[in-house]
Write an enzyme that holds these catalytic residues in place. Structure first.
Site, mmCIF file in Angstrom:
data_model
loop_
_atom_site.group_PDB
_atom_site.id
_atom_site.type_symbol
_atom_site.label_atom_id
_atom_site.label_comp_id
_atom_site.label_asym_id
_atom_site.label_seq_id
_atom_site.Cartn_x
_atom_site.Cartn_y
_atom_site.Cartn_z
ATOM 1 C CG MET A 41 47.396 36.001 37.316
ATOM 2 S SD MET A 41 46.050 37.128 36.885
ATOM 3 C CE MET A 41 46.076 38.244 38.281
ATOM 4 C CB CYS A 42 50.283 32.725 40.860
ATOM 5 S SG CYS A 42 51.896 32.289 40.184
ATOM 6 C CD GLN A 43 43.383 31.849 40.460
ATOM 7 O OE1 GLN A 43 42.523 31.907 41.332
ATOM 8 N NE2 GLN A 43 43.232 32.408 39.278
#
Length: 272
Positions: free
Chosen positions: A1-3
């Site tokens: 999951m990207c931030q």
């Protein structure tokens, strides 16, 4: 999951403190080692720094951290690749021009089977679902408002409609700005804080770093920070509701209701 990381404020402000914690999540305190990027609006212009290296090991990230660029709107992203190889063209945030303004976009999530036809002005350069979604969003707005940018509340309603459409294909958390405001869409996880008087100290979760905002601000300053998860451990961050779109103007969330009724949402007591 990207931030994701975004900033919107009422006076040009640097993001060095928040970026110091955010940078560590790119391969040091978290697994997001597939590139990073940040965009700073300055008037109608925008500075964009991108690097396919992990932000925790990126000399460009260190440059940004040490270079206090002052901006009203900032969008940053650290990547955990789901679609598209790890290259510069697949690194967020992405930038396009619409209605004589630059627009910047960063996405967190995974859109499955999202392959819309893009016959118009906006075409992806890389292979990510994120850039494809951004192009579709821009093309949809251009088609819906061919005579120019609509009022902010009308724009908000249309972006929410398009976000719901795209979000039916998967997780669609995103930040979007044209330099005058910041849109934040939460599909699953997004938090925010509004820092305003009376200011206090803040301590990062990902770095042993504390800043005393009382020494760096004036009583009139107001800054909204949006992040995938809270960046500090001694402040109250507010979670966004899944499926919601928020609009930030001059460092505060705005209630974009029916046409002509945009109003600031009260943030009392201060969230510092």
């Amino acid at each position: 999951m990207c931030q994701l990381l975004g900033m919107n404020c009422n006076t040009p402000t640097d993001i060095c403190f928040s970026f110091a914690g955010f940078q560590a999540r790119g391969g040091l305190t978290d697994v997001h080692g597939d590139g990073w990027g940040i965009a700073f609006f300055e008037g109608r212009g925008v500075r964009v720094f991108l690097d396919p290296k992990a932000s925790s090991a990126s000399p460009v990230a260190e440059l940004v951290r040490q270079y206090p660029i002052h901006s009203l709107n900032v969008i940053a992203h650290i990547r955990k690749a789901t679609q598209g190889v790890i290259t510069l063209e697949n690194t967020h945030p992405f930038q396009r021009e619409l209605w004589g303004r630059y627009w910047v976009f960063a996405h967190n999530g995974n859109l499955k089977g999202f392959m819309p036809e893009l016959p118009g002005h906006f075409q992806p350069v890389g292979q990510t679902d994120s850039e494809r979604a951004f192009c579709y969003l821009m093309e949809s707005l251009r088609h819906r408002f061919p005579d120019g940018e609509p009022s902010r509340d009308t724009l908000f309603a249309e972006i929410r409609k398009i976000a719901t459409e795209i979000g039916s294909h998967g997780e669609f958390n995103f930040l979007l700005s044209n330099g005058t405001c910041l849109f934040a869409h939460c599909a699953s996880r997004l938090t925010y804080i509004v820092r305003q008087a009376p200011f206090d100290q803040a301590h990062l979760k990902d770095q042993d770093l504390t800043v005393d905002f009382r020494k760096l601000t004036s009583p009139a300053d107001r800054v909204a920070i949006v992040a995938t998860t809270p960046l500090t451990d001694n402040e109250t961050w507010l979670p966004m509701a899944p499926g919601s779109l928020m609009l930030f103007v001059d460092g505060a969330p705005v209630d974009a209701g029916p046409a002509g009724t945009c109003a600031f949402i009260r943030t009392d007591p201060p969230a510092c």
